[in-house]
Design an enzyme around this catalytic site. Structure first.
Site, PDB file in Angstrom:
ATOM      1  N   GLU B 240     -12.274   4.596  18.976  1.00 20.61           N
ATOM      2  CA  GLU B 240     -12.381   5.075  17.606  1.00 20.61           C
ATOM      3  C   GLU B 240     -13.810   5.576  17.360  1.00 20.61           C
ATOM      4  O   GLU B 240     -14.012   6.678  16.891  1.00 20.61           O
ATOM      5  CB  GLU B 240     -12.006   3.966  16.629  1.00 20.61           C
ATOM      6  CG  GLU B 240     -11.943   4.473  15.190  1.00 20.61           C
ATOM      7  CD  GLU B 240     -11.314   3.479  14.221  1.00 20.61           C
ATOM      8  OE1 GLU B 240     -10.588   2.573  14.672  1.00 20.61           O
ATOM      9  OE2 GLU B 240     -11.551   3.602  13.009  1.00 20.61           O
ATOM     10  N   ARG B 318     -10.902  -6.966   6.975  1.00 16.64           N
ATOM     11  CA  ARG B 318      -9.486  -7.120   7.321  1.00 16.64           C
ATOM     12  C   ARG B 318      -9.192  -8.541   7.810  1.00 16.64           C
ATOM     13  O   ARG B 318      -8.102  -9.065   7.604  1.00 16.64           O
ATOM     14  CB  ARG B 318      -9.061  -6.075   8.359  1.00 16.64           C
ATOM     15  CG  ARG B 318      -7.568  -6.045   8.625  1.00 16.64           C
ATOM     16  CD  ARG B 318      -7.148  -4.849   9.468  1.00 16.64           C
ATOM     17  NE  ARG B 318      -6.886  -3.662   8.678  1.00 16.64           N
ATOM     18  CZ  ARG B 318      -5.683  -3.333   8.194  1.00 16.64           C
ATOM     19  NH1 ARG B 318      -4.630  -4.082   8.426  1.00 16.64           N
ATOM     20  NH2 ARG B 318      -5.539  -2.244   7.472  1.00 16.64           N
ATOM     21  N   PHE B 352      -7.837  -4.988  14.295  1.00 11.51           N
ATOM     22  CA  PHE B 352      -9.025  -4.688  13.486  1.00 11.51           C
ATOM     23  C   PHE B 352      -9.448  -5.873  12.620  1.00 11.51           C
ATOM     24  O   PHE B 352      -9.621  -5.756  11.417  1.00 11.51           O
ATOM     25  CB  PHE B 352      -8.676  -3.474  12.596  1.00 11.51           C
ATOM     26  CG  PHE B 352      -9.846  -2.638  12.165  1.00 11.51           C
ATOM     27  CD1 PHE B 352     -10.493  -1.791  13.044  1.00 11.51           C
ATOM     28  CD2 PHE B 352     -10.306  -2.680  10.844  1.00 11.51           C
ATOM     29  CE1 PHE B 352     -11.558  -0.989  12.625  1.00 11.51           C
ATOM     30  CE2 PHE B 352     -11.365  -1.882  10.417  1.00 11.51           C
ATOM     31  CZ  PHE B 352     -11.987  -1.040  11.306  1.00 11.51           C
ATOM     32  N   GLU B 723      -0.206  -1.969  15.758  1.00  8.57           N
ATOM     33  CA  GLU B 723      -0.992  -3.198  15.818  1.00  8.57           C
ATOM     34  C   GLU B 723      -0.192  -4.493  15.640  1.00  8.57           C
ATOM     35  O   GLU B 723      -0.471  -5.478  16.326  1.00  8.57           O
ATOM     36  CB  GLU B 723      -2.096  -3.153  14.751  1.00  8.57           C
ATOM     37  CG  GLU B 723      -3.140  -2.096  15.029  1.00  8.57           C
ATOM     38  CD  GLU B 723      -4.004  -1.839  13.810  1.00  8.57           C
ATOM     39  OE1 GLU B 723      -5.190  -2.180  13.843  1.00  8.57           O
ATOM     40  OE2 GLU B 723      -3.479  -1.295  12.817  1.00  8.57           O
TER      41      GLU B 723
END
Ligand SMILES: Cc1cc2nc3c(=O)[nH]c(=O)nc-3n(C[C@H](O)[C@H](O)[C@H](O)COP(=O)(O)OP(=O)(O)OC[C@H]3O[C@@H](n4cnc5c(N)ncnc54)[C@H](O)[C@@H]3O)c2cc1C
Ligand code: FES
Ligand code: FES
Lengths: 485, 772
Positions: B240, B318, B352, B723
């Site tokens: 990313e 998160r 994440f 995910e």
């Protein structure tokens, strides 16, 4: 004297002259020939992305082997037929391995896929080792980060069951082609500032090695390869040993087994597994199919690593090693070969020629356990090997050796003494634990702490006892107790 | 075989990955496989050998003289900005006077070959003055070394509720990090164009960010840079932001030397240089009643973020947002410390932060059950969020969970995997066996879908219909193996009612779909599927209007049927209609756009509706351990997972299986070990072990939850699947904990990764034994 490497690449004859003999097969394929189907995932033999399928003559018959191209040096392919993913099937066709992977959704990012295809391709060829029938063993050397392996394992099963593709030459034709590449000429290669020899006989190997003690001996290059790809060593002279047939001989007599130092794990495993079941299981857990197709028993010992797996088991079995410097041979107990970390009793230019071990009276007597974070293709944290004989409830014979507990593979002499002549009971084992702590002062590293190592070493001794006391009780998560129960 | 009433490869069909045949033939092209342009050079970094030090002297003379070297670049040589950070501007591409972690790039060698560059890079002579290094969470907390002040979310009055709770306990769990180990390492190839133009082929989940960072590095406007990503050999979040460095470096070198430059990290460098999953330490205090109902929790999360900000703040957010997982926490305080350390800068990794947050509360559930002597599944069930309409639906961040189906899924799974029966069998086994002990755990997953940074929830697409009726498809999403491209192509095929093979999938290209977000947060098919459908619908509307006019009928008389269009009484093959439209000068290209509705998030207050919806699933895992050595095996797993209405069940099953195995690897065998000098000791697959084929549980029963359907109008009512399944792996870790618990009366408090050593320590803890 020949001065060129001869091999078949996807069925076409290739002669290589003047190439740097330290070049890996992977670099040659990807950089020189721009054949980019074979991938690089680690450059150290651990991921299998670079797997190629190599057919070579073993005992006069073609045997197809998966190998890691990233740690195969070009001269090692002399006399071989190399198939890469580009050659797995003709245009417009798919090999059964390829077809099954597509149909079963076995690729996601696809980067590992050519390696899986070629591992399975090799297992579909002649001379497949027993792992071919156990997909998890067959594919232990191929990492996939995406799939979770299910479809790939199933693809291996299905491809193995499929008929041999019609475009592949039959074994006879293949043998003839390979024989055409073979000769008894010594090879001398020069390129990129490096000289390499690949003698064809033991005589010329020993003469060469003695004459050029500074040259680096190369067997399967599963250790040496990493010195080149990772440490970036630039040895100026190499002596390759793989063409010396005498070094690969394995002979079985009633009372003794002799393993040529150049015998690869794949070839030595059946004999050693018959001699001691746990030794067979141990070899199954050394590296992966690719590593065992390349690596040699002699290399494992000569390398002298404290976490080399063969030494503790062979020491426990009372093995000896044979060495030759020029024409002069000698022999010594394996445990005396290891002097200290990185030091062995081997003179420069001296060649390890064979390992001799007395055939164990009972193939179930040797017990050995390898402790690592992962069962397959992992390096040992602790390896315990126990050859213990009990008569009338009393320990009569005890040879115990450990790896990962000291600077070299070593016998646990104080522990042996603490057991000998005593009843084979929990109490005796408990009493022997302080002796074990005297035998070894292990270290902390990324594989395990010293405290864990010591604790587990003791636990393995207890496990050895439990397997006798409660023969039917499950004690193993990996492998079976093949005859040990 | 062919049903005229169904197109081939429409949505919900299990078509193979679009590149499957190319994958197996070795024909799929990754960055390093692109034919090298003439004159192409190769780059390698020279890395810091200190965790924190001032550079006193950088002697590169031997590097420059090494064979094959064309140039050596340091920070001073860069044409523009020296920064590859995702947003915080604190991540120099090449270190200047100070190094902040062991492995930090200091200089780059540009040479005639990859090997020559690597060799030369080792020849630097660097004199350092060591500075104090902060390596661990403890050291960072003690020194107050944080990326930002502690953050907090509060619901109710947790302290009062704790004080009033009939039972209370405290605990701590440590969760290790995780290396992505994408099989294809970081790679980029920059090719200079005319004037200030630069084309970059990258292995990146975020081409737009690469475009921006490269432009800044070169000091040119964004429109001078084109970034192309055909595919990655795995990403998992590790591409990313981590692809910025090789892209910027090669672009800078290409500009300076006027030649194409390629860089791919050797695997060891990849381990040393790039960020990983954050390791966490979680302290908890929980108040509960005798039935195991949670009354209040205080959860303190500390994360090791490394030397730079990267994506750590949203990752840690998160983690907080998943500190509840599927459980209603009536009173909760969730705090988070983002520790700045002299280690590699941790980054996005599948989930994440969610996985760490979730593992924390799952540990709490397990611990509470142990304290009460209850079955952990029973305790979990008693705490689930209510289904829609229920009272217990408010999260610690004050969002109401409107779609909770976890109780249904868990009940169905518990039944199908024979949980109760196997629990009894395992108890019996454990009573009989001293060496091999078994354990079982069934854990739920509730994962919030959307980027928490609201503005990232947008996507762009470009669709052309050519006059033969074939379709060219492009969007901002990237393909890393997750099957995004084929899913989105299925959406396009479905929209036009044409066979999938009429849709051409093309590389992601910043020149085609602009200003895009990273392919991350599982959002790929949600966002890009909708954007593509938007583009297709625009073209269909034009075709419809045209057809209605041409055949003198009304628009509602035009219907797209498989391979053809019905206009009133007539049926016209799709290509014929397209051709007629072209002749009538109807535009056959369209851009599409999508922005996720209904979301908002006030990060400062820790309140809002950050997620569009939740994805759910559950796994029951059985494990066996060797109580003498701590070695273990995962024997069986049963999974039931909610993907809404699947766009492609084959792809989704692959994501679920792969996600589970990756999550299992994180919590069980994958161990990152740093030494006291801050050096990563496990920097290659020889020392860092991801699951191998033999680690896959021998019995693996995976099912997509048939009743699944997204309550929100997502693309064909599907749910994101990238995910969430990773967190099913938590059940493997807790199954090991369950097995360890059978060895003694105390709580084993198993930390992760559950290596044989940690399992043996947990057994010792359960038995109350001393461990040196
Ligand atoms: C991925 C991977 C996994 C591995 N896993 C394991 C494992 O699980 N357990 C384990 O023990 N090892 C493991 N190894 C290490 C390795 O496979 C062994 O040590 C191997 O047996 C070495 O044999 P070789 O023929 O490849 O030796 P080479 O690499 O060719 O040589 C190794 C050393 O021995 C010397 N040498 C070799 N043969 C002779 C000889 N006949 N006379 C004198 N000197 C000689 C060489 O000069 C060199 O110094 C692994 C290696 C890899 C790459
Ligand atoms: S590249 Fe990983 S094994 Fe060769
Ligand atoms: S498919 Fe991506 S690594 Fe195997």
């Amino acid at each position: 004297m020949r001065d060129a490497i001869r091999l078949l690449l996807n069925g076409r004859a290739v002669e290589l002259r003047g190439v740097d003999p330290r070049m890996t097969l992977l670099d040659w394929l990807r950089v020189r020939r721009r054949m980019t189907g074979t991938k690089e995932g680690c450059n150290e033999g651990d991921c299998g992305a670079c797997t190629v399928s190599v057919t070579r003559l073993e005992n006069g018959r073609p045997a197809r082997r998966a190998l890691n191209a990233c740690i195969q040096l070009l001269p090692m392919l002399d006399g071989c037929a190399v198939t890469t993913v580009e050659g797995a099937a003709p245009a417009g066709r798919l090999h059964p391995a390829q077809e099954a992977i597509v149909r079963l959704h076995g690729s996601q990012c696809g980067f590992c896929t050519p390696g899986f295809v070629m591992s399975i391709h090799a297992a579909c060829g002649p001379g497949a080792p027993p792992e071919a029938d156990s997909p998890p063993d067959l594919l232990a050397g191929n990492l996939c980060r995406c799939t979770g392996y299910g479809p790939l394992l199933e693809a291996a099963r299905q491809a193995r069951a499929a008929p041999r593709p019609d475009w592949e030459p039959d074994d006879e034709a293949m043998a003839a082609m390979l024989r055409g590449l073979d000769d008894d000429e010594d090879l001398r290669l020069e390129g990129g500032g490096c000289v390499a020899h690949a003698p064809a006989s033991l005589e010329s190997l020993c003469a060469l090695a003695a004459e050029r003690p500074g040259a680096l001996l190369v067997a399967g290059a599963t250790d040496v390869g990493l010195w080149l790809t990772k440490r970036l060593d630039e040895p100026a002279e190499l002596i390759f040993m793989h063409r010396v047939k005498e070094l690969r001989h394995i002979t079985e007599k009633d009372d003794e087994i002799t393993i040529g130092a150049g015998a690869r794990y794949v070839d030595a495993r059946p004999v050693l597994a018959r001699a001691a079941a746990d030794l067979g299981e141990l070899i199954r857990r050394i590296g992966s199919v690719q590593v065992r197709n390349a690596g040699t028993i002699g290399g494992n010992i000569a390398n002298g690593s404290p976490i080399g797996d063969m030494a503790p088991a062979l020491i426990a079995l009372g093995a000896r090693v044979e060495l030759r410097l020029g024409a002069r041979g000698r022999s010594l107990p394996l445990e005396d070969f290891f002097i200290d970390y990185g030091r062995q009793d081997r003179a420069p230019g001296e060649v390890l020629t064979a390992i001799r071990l007395p055939r164990p009276a009972d193939p179930a007597r040797l017990r050995c356990w390898k402790i690592s974070k992962r069962f397959d293709q992992d390096i040992t944290a602790v390896l315990g090997a126990f050859d213990i004989a009990v008569e009338d409830g009393v320990v009569r014979h005890a040879r115990i050796a450990f790896g990962g507990m000291a600077a070299t593979p070593r016998r646990a002499r104080a522990t042996e003494q603490a057991l000998l002549g005593r009843p084979w009971t929990e109490e005796t084992v408990e009493d022997a634990l302080p002796a074990l702590a005297r035998d070894f002062a292990p270290i902390d590293d990324m594989r395990a702490s010293a405290a864990y190592r010591l604790r587990v070493a003791g636990a393995l001794l207890r496990k050895r006892l439990i397997e006798d006391m409660a023969p039917g009780a499950p004690t193993r998560l990996a492998g079976t107790r093949e005859g040990a129960a | 075989m062919t049903d005229p009433e169904r197109i081939k490869g429409g949505v919900a069909t299990p078509v193979p990955h679009d590149s499957a045949v190319r994958h197996v033939r070795g024909e799929a092209v990754y960055v390093d496989d692109i034919p090298e342009p003439p004159g192409c050079l190769h780059a390698a970094f020279g890395l810091s050998e200190r965790a924190h030090a001032r550079i006193l002297e950088l002697d590169l003379s031997e590097v420059r003289e090494a064979p094959g070297v064309v140039a050596v670049l340091t920070a001073r040589d860069l044409p523009g900005a020296n920064d590859v950070s995702a947003s915080a501007h604190d991540e120099p591409l090449l270190a200047e006077d100070e190094v902040l972690f062991h492995g930090q790039p200091i200089f780059a060698v540009i040479a005639e070959s990859h090997l020559a560059a690597r060799r030369a890079a080792r020849k630097a002579r660097i004199r350092y003055q060591d500075l104090p290094a902060i390596l661990t969470i403890d050291q960072a907390l003690a020194a107050g070394s944080l990326l930002e002040p502690m953050r907090e979310m509060v619901k109710g009055d947790p302290e009062a509720a704790l004080a009033a709770a009939p039972r209370r306990l405290r605990g701590r769990v440590e969760l290790g990090g995780q290396e992505h180990f994408y099989l294809e390492g970081q790679a980029a190839l920059s090719v200079p164009g005319e004037g200030d133009e630069m084309t970059v082929h990258a292995s990146s989940q975020h081409p737009t960010e690469i475009q921006h960072k490269v432009a800044e590095t070169l000091g040119v406007p964004f429109n001078a840079v084109t970034v192309i990503v055909r595919r990655m050999g795995g990403g998992f979040g590790g591409k990313e932001s981590q692809g910025n460095a090789p892209a910027c470096l090669t672009a800078a070198a290409a500009r300076l030397l006027g030649r194409p430059v390629k860089m791919r990290y050797d695997r060891d460098d990849d381990f040393l240089v790039t960020g990983k999953r954050h390791d966490f330490r979680i302290d908890y205090e929980v108040g509960f009643d005798d039935q195991g109902r949670i009354l209040a929790v205080v959860i303190d999360q500390a994360a090791r973020c490394g030397w730079a900000t990267d994506l750590s703040l949203p990752v840690c957010d998160r983690a907080m947002l998943h500190a509840d997982n599927a459980y209603h926490l009536p009173h909760a305080r969730i705090r988070s410390w983002r520790c700045r350390t002299n280690t590699v800068s941790n980054t996005a990794f599948r989930g994440f932060g969610g996985p760490q947050g979730m593992a924390g509360i799952e540990r709490v559930m397990d611990h509470v059950a142990h304290a009460l002597g209850l079955d952990p599944l029973e305790v979990r069930r008693r705490n689930f969020y209510d289904p829609p309409g229920g009272a217990r639906t408010l999260t610690p961040y004050h969002m109401t969970v409107e779609d909770c189906v976890i109780a249904e899924i868990v009940d169905e799974l518990a039944e199908s995997c024979a949980y109760a029966r196997r629990r009894a069998e395992i108890a019996e086994w454990n009573a009989r066996n001293q060496v091999i002990k078994r354990g079982l755990a069934l854990t739920p997953v509730k994962f919030g879908i959307s980027f928490t940074l609201t503005h990232l929830n947008q996507a762009a697409a470009l669709v052309h219909v050519y006059t033969d009726g074939s379709v060219h498809l492009n969007h901002g999403g990237t393909e890393m193996g997750q099957g995004l491209f084929v899913k989105v192509a299925q959406v396009a095929a479905e929209a036009f009612q044409i066979d999938l093979d009429r849709v051409r999938i093309t590389a992601t290209d910043t020149g085609k779909a602009a200003n895009t977000s990273a392919t991350a947060a599982s959002s790929g098919s949600d966002l890009n599927g909708m954007a593509v459908r938007d583009a297709c619908e625009k073209i269909k509307r034009r075709l419809t209007a045209f057809a209605a006019e041409r055949f003198q009928t009304s628009a509602d008389q035009v219907r797209f049927l498989p391979g053809r269009v019905r206009v009133g009484e007539e049926e016209i093959a799709f290509p014929d209609l397209v051709r007629m439209a072209w002749e009538a000068r109807v535009p056959l290209s369209a851009t599409g756009f999508y922005a996720t509705p209904r979301i908002s998030w006030d990060r400062a207050a820790g309140r809002g509706r950050p997620f569009y919806y939740f994805a759910y699933g559950a796994a029951a895992t059985e494990a066996a351990i060797d109580a003498l050595t701590g070695q273990w095996r995962i024997e069986r797993v049963d999974i039931l997972h909610d993907v809404g209405r699947s766009l492609n069940p084959a792809i989704d099953l692959g994501q679920i299986e792969g996600g589970f195995v990756q999550g299992m690897g994180w919590l069980t065998m994958e161990e990152l070990v740093w030494d006291e000098a801050g050096r990563l000791r496990t920097h290659a697959p020889s020392t860092y072990k991801i699951p191998a084929a033999g680690d896959r549980p021998r019995h693996m029963n995976i099912r997509i939850w048939e009743r699944g359907e997204n309550r929100e109008p997502t693309i064909h009512r599907s749910k994101a699947v990238g995910e969430p399944p990773l967190m099913l792996g938590i059940s493997a870790w807790l199954a090991l904990s369950d097995a360890a618990a059978s060895c003694g009366p105390a709580y084993p408090a198993l930390d992760a990764p559950a290596t044989p050593e940690r399992v043996l320590r947990a057994i010792a803890r359960a038995r109350g034994e001393r461990w040196p």
